[in-house]
Design a protein around this motif. Structure first.
Motif, short mmCIF file in Angstrom:
data_model
loop_
_atom_site.label_atom_id
_atom_site.label_comp_id
_atom_site.label_asym_id
_atom_site.label_seq_id
_atom_site.Cartn_x
_atom_site.Cartn_y
_atom_site.Cartn_z
N GLY A 168 61.95 -78.33 -38.65
CA GLY A 168 62.24 -77.26 -39.59
C GLY A 168 61.00 -76.74 -40.28
N PHE A 169 59.86 -76.80 -39.61
CA PHE A 169 58.67 -76.14 -40.16
C PHE A 169 58.93 -74.65 -40.17
CE2 PHE A 169 56.93 -80.13 -38.59
CZ PHE A 169 56.09 -80.49 -39.63
N GLY A 170 58.53 -73.99 -41.25
CA GLY A 170 58.66 -72.54 -41.29
C GLY A 170 60.01 -72.08 -41.80
N ASN A 171 60.65 -72.86 -42.63
CA ASN A 171 61.90 -72.46 -43.28
C ASN A 171 61.62 -71.29 -44.23
OD1 ASN A 171 63.60 -72.55 -45.75
ND2 ASN A 171 64.70 -74.13 -44.62
N ARG A 172 62.34 -70.19 -44.03
CA ARG A 172 62.03 -68.95 -44.77
C ARG A 172 62.24 -69.09 -46.26
NH1 ARG A 172 59.16 -65.24 -42.00
NH2 ARG A 172 59.75 -63.79 -43.63
N MET A 173 63.29 -69.80 -46.62
CA MET A 173 63.61 -69.97 -48.03
C MET A 173 62.50 -70.75 -48.73
SD MET A 173 65.93 -69.67 -50.38
CE MET A 173 67.42 -69.38 -49.43
N GLU A 174 62.10 -71.84 -48.06
CA GLU A 174 61.04 -72.67 -48.61
C GLU A 174 59.73 -71.87 -48.70
OE1 GLU A 174 61.78 -76.97 -47.53
OE2 GLU A 174 60.27 -76.23 -46.12
N ALA A 175 59.50 -71.08 -47.68
CA ALA A 175 58.27 -70.31 -47.64
C ALA A 175 58.18 -69.34 -48.81
CB ALA A 175 58.16 -69.55 -46.31
N ALA A 176 59.33 -68.89 -49.29
CA ALA A 176 59.36 -67.94 -50.40
C ALA A 176 59.25 -68.64 -51.75
CB ALA A 176 60.65 -67.12 -50.35
N MET A 177 59.23 -69.97 -51.70
CA MET A 177 59.13 -70.74 -52.94
C MET A 177 57.86 -71.60 -52.89
SD MET A 177 63.11 -71.31 -53.90
CE MET A 177 63.58 -72.41 -52.59
N SER A 178 58.05 -72.90 -53.06
CA SER A 178 56.84 -73.73 -53.18
C SER A 178 56.28 -74.20 -51.86
CB SER A 178 57.17 -74.94 -54.05
OG SER A 178 58.25 -75.63 -53.48
N GLY A 179 56.90 -73.87 -50.75
CA GLY A 179 56.43 -74.36 -49.46
C GLY A 179 57.03 -75.71 -49.13
N ARG A 180 56.64 -76.22 -47.98
CA ARG A 180 57.23 -77.47 -47.49
C ARG A 180 56.64 -78.67 -48.22
NH1 ARG A 180 59.42 -79.70 -42.05
NH2 ARG A 180 58.52 -81.77 -41.90
N ILE A 181 57.32 -79.08 -49.27
CA ILE A 181 56.91 -80.28 -49.99
C ILE A 181 57.68 -81.44 -49.40
CG2 ILE A 181 56.93 -81.43 -52.24
CD1 ILE A 181 56.39 -78.66 -53.46
N GLU A 319 39.78 -55.98 -57.22
CA GLU A 319 41.04 -56.53 -57.73
C GLU A 319 41.91 -56.91 -56.55
OE1 GLU A 319 42.06 -56.58 -61.03
OE2 GLU A 319 40.16 -55.71 -61.76
N ILE A 320 42.44 -58.10 -56.59
CA ILE A 320 43.36 -58.52 -55.53
C ILE A 320 44.63 -59.07 -56.18
CG2 ILE A 320 43.74 -60.09 -53.59
CD1 ILE A 320 40.71 -60.00 -53.09
N ALA A 321 45.74 -58.42 -55.88
CA ALA A 321 47.02 -58.87 -56.43
C ALA A 321 47.71 -59.77 -55.41
CB ALA A 321 47.90 -57.66 -56.74
N LEU A 322 48.17 -60.90 -55.89
CA LEU A 322 48.96 -61.82 -55.06
C LEU A 322 50.42 -61.50 -55.34
CD1 LEU A 322 47.00 -65.11 -55.86
CD2 LEU A 322 46.45 -63.33 -54.18
N GLN A 323 51.15 -61.19 -54.28
CA GLN A 323 52.49 -60.62 -54.48
C GLN A 323 53.54 -61.29 -53.61
OE1 GLN A 323 50.77 -57.07 -52.97
NE2 GLN A 323 50.84 -56.00 -54.93
N GLY A 324 54.78 -61.17 -54.05
CA GLY A 324 55.91 -61.57 -53.22
C GLY A 324 56.57 -62.86 -53.66
N GLY A 325 57.33 -63.43 -52.75
CA GLY A 325 58.02 -64.69 -53.02
C GLY A 325 59.29 -64.51 -53.81
N MET A 326 59.94 -65.61 -54.00
CA MET A 326 61.18 -65.63 -54.77
C MET A 326 60.82 -65.56 -56.24
SD MET A 326 64.19 -66.12 -53.34
CE MET A 326 64.23 -67.47 -52.17
N MET A 327 61.62 -64.82 -56.98
CA MET A 327 61.33 -64.70 -58.41
C MET A 327 62.28 -65.56 -59.21
SD MET A 327 58.90 -62.64 -58.15
CE MET A 327 58.58 -62.13 -59.84
N GLY A 328 61.85 -65.85 -60.43
CA GLY A 328 62.78 -66.44 -61.40
C GLY A 328 63.26 -67.83 -61.06
N GLY A 329 62.35 -68.69 -60.67
CA GLY A 329 62.71 -70.10 -60.56
C GLY A 329 63.20 -70.48 -59.18
N MET A 330 64.03 -71.49 -59.15
CA MET A 330 64.25 -72.21 -57.91
C MET A 330 65.36 -71.67 -57.04
SD MET A 330 61.97 -74.53 -57.69
CE MET A 330 62.65 -75.57 -56.40
N GLY A 331 66.07 -70.66 -57.44
CA GLY A 331 67.24 -70.32 -56.64
C GLY A 331 67.26 -68.90 -56.13
N MET A 332 68.16 -68.65 -55.21
CA MET A 332 68.44 -67.30 -54.74
C MET A 332 68.99 -66.47 -55.87
SD MET A 332 67.74 -66.65 -51.68
CE MET A 332 68.77 -65.34 -51.00
N MET A 333 69.67 -67.12 -56.81
CA MET A 333 70.32 -66.42 -57.90
C MET A 333 69.30 -65.70 -58.77
SD MET A 333 73.11 -67.35 -56.85
CE MET A 333 74.21 -66.52 -58.01
#
Ligand code: C2O
Ligand code: CU
Length: 459
Positions: A168-181, A319-333
């Motif tokens: 399960g390397f490359g899980n999209r949800m994980e990738a949008a958060m903290s990565g594969r911990i 200037e380089i902006a780092l962008q994207g990922g899941m917002m607002g903590g740990m959930g899809m919500m």
């Protein structure tokens, strides 16, 4: 370090060349043992996890022959070494990938002494995540006065109940958060219980965070380590900031620790970066013998490396902006993926830098994020607009961290990877003196492979 296959020789030729042979393989089940899980099958350099500790000398040429016996393409990146672009190990960008069955010879002369490491730059999430990584120590020309050298090469694994590396390397949800911990942290390939020390001893402890995604914050119970280098580059000796050593993926520190504890006692080294998930990494266990010295001498300062000093008054600023990922903590919500960042049409990338997203091993047909004039002093202002931490790594150069959140950083330490907390900003300065196309990417590997990656062109 534990080996499973017959150890293959590292051949040293000095002084003209140090030559090492790295043979990369994937193993069948039951081969490379992790201490806690003797049946974990890993991918390995020369059959060991981590790979062999390569010790080379500052200013002396080294040659490493890499033979690929994996079932897929690979390369080796010498993380933090300032070397010629063609030796940097980025497939498609600095070299053709090393196909299965092929070899590639890396040759470079390390200008800087310090603590570095090596790892693949192809299918990195899986190859690094399955165990391909090792320490690369560049020794100072003159030895530093200490009693003992220690290396803690930290890796993080996600193991299933059987002790196998979870797929399960490359899980999209994980990738949008903290990565594969993962769920198992190893030090030098094992889950150690203790490291035995003598009272009064002076240690030089090199720590490498070789995890895919895990950030560590190490506390040393009742000890006062002195930081003498970050990412291989000497800094003004200073105590741990906030009492803990913060290392994101790919980051290193050299500590000098005087063993000031009581003979016969144990002292815990803990990692409390993820507050609810704090754990003890290991114990420092004192032998019951009386101290080998009463009072420590002054902490030695490491000799400076020959780094080009950026001219901040004449520097070009970007200037380089780092962008994207899941917002607002740990959930899809919390609001889902960030949209409207100019990432449409980016092939479903999760992250971006200034709206550009290089994914996978990188697309070399993408234009560089920046083109810098060779020899020019540069300041990159990295602004983390996301809800996640990013350890940003620049290839081929070390840089000074000159400010954080607009406040000058009085230490101005050199690094090759700067950890930027959510919504924060760091400014780094360096001389673009090394010609070629160089990667700038987040070293949380899932972030790197899903868009937080770009190239800088120095011409
Ligand atoms: Cu550890 Cu692109 O690097
Ligand atoms: Cu990141």
């Amino acid at each position: 370090m534990r080996s499973c296959w017959a150890r293959e020789p590292l051949v040293w030729e000095r002084p003209s060349h140090s030559t090492a042979a790295l043979r990369i393989r994937s193993s069948g089940p039951g081969t490379v043992p992790l201490y806690a899980h003797p049946d974990t099958a890993a991918w390995a350099y020369n059959g060991t996890v981590p790979g062999p500790e390569l010790r080379i000398r500052q200013g002396e040429p080294v040659r490493v022959v890499v033979a690929n016996k994996l079932g897929q393409d690979t390369t080796v990146h010498w993380h933090g070494i300032r070397l010629a672009n063609a030796m940097d190990g980025v497939p498609g960008l600095t070299q053709a990938p090393i196909h299965p069955g092929e070899s590639f010879t890396y040759e470079f002369t390390p200008p800087d002494a310090g603590t570095f490491w090596y790892h693949p730059h192809a299918d990195t999430l899986q190859q690094l995540g399955r165990g391909l990584a090792g320490a690369l120590i560049v020794e100072e020309r003159e030895p530093v006065a200490i009693d003992r050298n220690l290396l803690w090469f930290i890796e993080d694994w996600r193991l299933d109940q059987n002790g196998a590396i979870a797929p399960g390397f490359g899980n999209r949800m994980e990738a949008a958060m903290s990565g594969r911990i993962g769920n198992t942290v190893t030090v030098n390939g094992g889950v150690p219980d203790q490291v035995s020390v003598k009272a009064g001893e002076r240690m030089r402890l090199r720590i490498v965070n070789a995890a895919l995604a895990r950030i560590v914050a190490l506390r040393f119970e009742e000890h006062q380590p002195v930081v003498v280098a970050f990412d291989g580059q000497p800094c003004d000796p200073h105590p741990l900031e906030g009492g803990r050593l913060l290392l994101g993926p790919a980051m290193r520190a050299d500590l000098i620790i005087d063993m000031s504890g009581q003979p016969g006692r144990r002292y815990a080294v803990t990692d409390d970066f993820y507050r609810e998930l704090a754990y003890k990494l290991l114990d420092l266990t004192y032998e019951p013998t009386s101290p080998i010295r009463e009072h420590p001498d002054q902490t030695p300062k490491l000799p400076a490396n020959p780094l080009p000093e950026p001219d901040l008054t004449a520097a070009e600023r970007y200037e380089i902006a780092l962008q994207g990922g899941m917002m607002g903590g740990m959930g899809m919500m919390g609001g889902g993926m960030m949209g409207g960042m100019g990432m449409g049409g980016m092939g479903g990338a999760t992250w971006a830098m200034n709206g550009m997203a290089m994914t996978g091993d990188g697309q070399t047909d993408m234009p560089p994020l920046l083109t810098l004039k060779r020899g020019q002093s540069c300041i990159l202002s990295l602004r983390n607009e996301t809800a996640w931490w990013h350890p940003m790594h620049l290839h081929g150069h070390s840089f000074r961290v000159i400010s954080r959140n607009g406040k000058p950083n009085s230490r101005r330490e050199w690094r090759d990877t700067v950890l930027i907390p959510p919504r924060e900003r760091a400014e780094i300065a360096f001389v673009a003196d090394n010609p070629g196309d160089w990667m700038l990417h987040c070293h949380v590997t899932d972030h790197q492979e899903t868009g937080m990656m770009a190239t800088l062109r120095i011409a």
